[in-house]
Design a protein around this motif. Sequence first.
Motif, short mmCIF file in Angstrom:
data_model
loop_
_atom_site.label_atom_id
_atom_site.label_comp_id
_atom_site.label_asym_id
_atom_site.label_seq_id
_atom_site.Cartn_x
_atom_site.Cartn_y
_atom_site.Cartn_z
N GLY A 156 7.15 -1.26 18.21
CA GLY A 156 7.78 -0.65 18.31
C GLY A 156 7.86 0.52 17.32
O GLY A 156 8.38 1.12 17.39
N ILE A 157 8.24 -0.24 16.28
CA ILE A 157 9.11 0.24 15.25
C ILE A 157 8.01 0.77 14.24
O ILE A 157 6.70 0.11 14.57
N GLU A 158 8.56 1.74 13.90
CA GLU A 158 7.82 3.08 12.87
C GLU A 158 7.42 2.35 11.69
O GLU A 158 6.58 2.98 10.73
N THR A 159 7.86 1.30 10.70
CA THR A 159 8.68 0.69 9.45
C THR A 159 7.53 -0.61 9.92
O THR A 159 7.41 -0.53 11.05
N ASN A 160 6.92 -1.50 8.92
CA ASN A 160 6.05 -2.26 8.53
C ASN A 160 7.42 -3.44 8.21
O ASN A 160 7.49 -4.01 7.57
N VAL A 161 7.78 -4.32 9.46
CA VAL A 161 8.82 -4.64 9.31
C VAL A 161 8.47 -6.40 8.96
O VAL A 161 9.13 -6.56 8.58
N ALA A 162 7.06 -6.01 9.22
CA ALA A 162 6.42 -7.51 9.33
C ALA A 162 5.23 -7.88 7.26
O ALA A 162 4.34 -8.41 7.01
N LEU A 163 6.71 -7.00 6.38
CA LEU A 163 5.21 -6.42 4.96
C LEU A 163 5.45 -7.50 4.21
O LEU A 163 5.10 -7.89 3.09
N GLY A 164 6.60 -8.17 4.34
CA GLY A 164 6.32 -9.18 2.89
C GLY A 164 5.20 -9.88 2.82
O GLY A 164 4.84 -10.17 1.78
N ALA A 165 4.31 -10.52 3.55
CA ALA A 165 3.21 -11.69 3.45
C ALA A 165 2.21 -10.56 2.23
O ALA A 165 1.20 -11.06 1.45
N ASP A 166 2.68 -9.12 2.45
CA ASP A 166 1.59 -7.78 1.45
C ASP A 166 2.22 -7.49 0.67
O ASP A 166 1.78 -6.09 -0.27
N ALA A 167 3.49 -7.33 0.54
CA ALA A 167 4.45 -7.51 -0.85
C ALA A 167 3.81 -7.11 -1.94
O ALA A 167 3.77 -6.03 -2.11
N ALA A 168 2.96 -7.88 -2.21
CA ALA A 168 2.52 -7.86 -3.98
C ALA A 168 1.29 -6.77 -4.17
O ALA A 168 0.77 -5.89 -4.48
N GLU A 169 0.38 -6.59 -2.61
CA GLU A 169 -0.37 -5.37 -2.71
C GLU A 169 0.05 -4.48 -3.06
O GLU A 169 -0.43 -3.50 -2.96
N VAL A 170 1.66 -3.90 -2.29
CA VAL A 170 2.35 -2.90 -2.10
C VAL A 170 2.18 -2.61 -3.97
O VAL A 170 2.32 -1.54 -4.03
N LEU A 171 3.07 -3.03 -4.56
CA LEU A 171 3.48 -3.38 -6.24
C LEU A 171 2.03 -3.51 -7.22
O LEU A 171 2.09 -2.51 -7.89
N ARG A 172 0.57 -3.67 -6.34
CA ARG A 172 0.14 -3.67 -7.17
C ARG A 172 -0.89 -2.00 -7.20
O ARG A 172 -1.31 -1.39 -7.72
N ALA A 173 -0.61 -1.26 -5.73
CA ALA A 173 -1.32 -0.22 -5.35
C ALA A 173 -0.02 1.05 -6.22
O ALA A 173 -0.87 1.83 -6.27
N ALA A 174 0.79 0.47 -6.28
CA ALA A 174 1.73 1.08 -6.71
C ALA A 174 1.72 1.51 -8.16
O ALA A 174 2.49 2.10 -9.74
N GLY A 175 0.86 0.24 -8.72
CA GLY A 175 0.41 0.06 -10.18
C GLY A 175 0.66 -0.46 -10.93
O GLY A 175 0.35 -0.68 -12.63
#
Length: 259
Positions: free
Chosen positions: A152-171
Amino acid sequence: MRRFSAEYLRETRDGMWADSREALAPLDLDSCERVLDVGCGEGALTRVLREESGGEVVGCDRDRELLRELDGPAVQADAYDLPFADDSFDLVVCQALLINLPDPEAAVREFARVASDRVACIEPDNSAVAVESTVDAEGRLAAQARRRYLQGIETNVALGADAAEVLRAAGLANVTTTRYDQTLAVEPPYSEREVEAVGRKASGAGLRKRRETMAGTEEELDALRSEWREMGREAVRQIQSGEYRRRETVPFYVAVGEV
């Protein structure tokens, strides 16, 4: 962006980094002259950073009321639009912030702009929280409530395991990840806050507050709340007899990347 009270932040971050700070080693805090803690809230991580770093640590949050809880340098600002020049800090870090942002990658790009060396994020995977309890139904009901919340939540509150991918996507480059498990234990002698928390289970107050962000029909959520209250009443009985024990493990991922 979601907002939280200082009391809620203290409760959910209680004991964080109390047992070990080994997972913070990749931040290389000893070498930092200036560190920015974005979304610092009431300062749980900021205080740890100040203890581990010999340099200046600046807290940053958009909520002025939370910043009043923090001693030392603090700036009111939005994570997407930081009021600092490029390369102002050796390290920019956040804890449990990206899971509450609709566009975490945009925030990390802004972190990288004001960082001269590294960006780090410490984010939980709320889909992998484990609850063990002397009340048989508690683990099952906690998992059920968590699934409905995640849906039901709008943000990705399970992001932790994929946090590295967010950093890579940000350059960011040379991204590394370290896991840190936060364990919250309830056992005798119980604190006043722990007794109050069990009381909220028995009344269903906790689920009532989160109901708007939980997926499911009214009938399904009513049924869950009914079971939850019965579970809470059993927890109250065990508190009264000194038998209640609960252990919750929340996995956090410390992702660090180079600018």
